[in-house]
Enzyme design. Sequence first.
Site, PDB file in Angstrom:
ATOM      1  N   LYS A  82       0.839  -1.205   0.000  1.00  0.00           N
ATOM      2  CA  LYS A  82       0.000   0.000   0.000  1.00  0.00           C
ATOM      3  C   LYS A  82       0.872   1.252   0.000  1.00  0.00           C
ATOM      4  O   LYS A  82       1.879   1.321   0.707  1.00  0.00           O
ATOM      5  CB  LYS A  82      -0.908  -0.028   1.235  1.00  0.00           C
ATOM      6  N   SER A 157      -9.115   2.843   2.876  1.00  0.00           N
ATOM      7  CA  SER A 157      -8.166   3.434   1.964  1.00  0.00           C
ATOM      8  C   SER A 157      -7.241   2.422   1.293  1.00  0.00           C
ATOM      9  O   SER A 157      -6.479   2.787   0.408  1.00  0.00           O
ATOM     10  CB  SER A 157      -7.320   4.469   2.716  1.00  0.00           C
ATOM     11  N   SER A 181      -9.888   0.787   7.008  1.00  0.00           N
ATOM     12  CA  SER A 181      -9.181   0.847   5.726  1.00  0.00           C
ATOM     13  C   SER A 181      -8.617  -0.465   5.229  1.00  0.00           C
ATOM     14  O   SER A 181      -8.231  -0.568   4.070  1.00  0.00           O
ATOM     15  CB  SER A 181      -8.055   1.888   5.794  1.00  0.00           C
TER      16      SER A 181
END
Length: 482
Positions: A82, A157, A181
């Site tokens: 990520k 996210s 997230s």
Amino acid sequence: MTDKLDLAYMPAATQLRLYRSKQLSPVEVLEAQLARADEVEPKINAFAWKFYDEARKAARGAEARYMSGEARPLEGVTLAVKDDTDLEGKATASGSKLFLDYVARTSHPMVQRFLDAGAIVHAKTTVPEFCICTVTTSHHWGTTRNPWNLEYGPGGSSGGSGAALAAGTTTLATGSDSGGSIRIPAGVNGVCGFKAPYGRFPTVVPWTLSPQSVYGPMARSMTDLATMYDLGNGPASYDHTALQKNTLPDPMRTVAGMRIAYSPDLGFAHVDPEVRANTERALKHFEALGAHVEEVAVNWTDEKVQEAFHGTLLTGSWRAFFDQIQEMISDPKEVSDQYHSLYQKMLSLPKNAAETAAMLVAEMNTEIHAIFSAGFDAIVSPTTGLPSIPAATNHATDSVTINNMTVDSMTGWCLAHPFNLLYLYPIVVAQTGRAANNVPTSIQIIGDRYDDNTVFALASAYERVVEPLYKDGAFPDFRSEI
């Protein structure tokens, strides 16, 4: 399904077995996933940064290690990282143009452990700017879409990580979770994710000061998720918050006789009928496994949850981060509407917001603690109230409707964020099927404080009996292509 798709979606556990027996090479799987990415990336936009040449070299090195008998536990398995998480020598932009020139000097400790185990990082995945959305869109990277239906978002996210796993462009991925997230993208993409209790995975400053924010693994199977868990957790000399290492038992505890508390809405959420139906069908699988399911009341309200959530996160480490961003902005258009909206919300908080939030969190925890004290082993609820929301949703201006009720488009469709306030409870996300729009639905399995073993046991047993999403050609078909 073609042979290349078989390779692209092959679980890490299967890859490792075939690599060790020299029936398959990491080079073959990597090339299948890169070919898959060439095909689908223009549609889903899950990769922020690509390191294909370096990955190919690493795959050849992994192949040589297998031939010489020197393979490590994750040797040759692809890992997408990520883009809020440092990878040595690579940019960490966190979805913002402001950070495009920031190059990490060292890798995040969790990532480093996976690298030391032989994983190959071939990409970093997209995030919304500053990781503060439940869709994945930013000025620089554009919009990331859900592989199961491109009109919808992959959550946020860690949306790029979830979408890449669902699309077959990586085997493993990393995420982080400050308000759902990891869990939201895992749920809406039909993959697995783990929201660790604070301290389970080592982290870095300043997030050692934010117990609501944790890092963790994402994968397509519970076996692979458990492998990442075992390799990634444990103490670190530089992190005073990191816990002692926990290794999941093999075999895991039987779930027969376990007591599951089912909350359809945690008291505060609106839940779409399809999501609720899929959740209740999933609970029947637990009952078939010998667990006892009982519906319980959780008396949280939306007002209480929102006041606690914003009063906690926007007065702590996020406040310092937002103040830093303010100093960096030369043109308001450089950053998203969502950032400006949250910053104004932060400025409007009353002086006693943190104290009020702390009291509300204590009340929320009292209810959850009472459920476990009554003898329940886990709590199950939907992860989200909707399968997903439109991919390009602007949280600052757009609303979302559930059951003819208008809700906030950022958190109003989610049931994940309260457990970032109650940050000692481990949570695994498991899929429950698909909705009529083809987007997956899911549950979150919440364990008692630090009882990671129970949630992994429940999710693993459930996965063995539920109809899998990734089998016999049941893969994203990229419907509603745009």
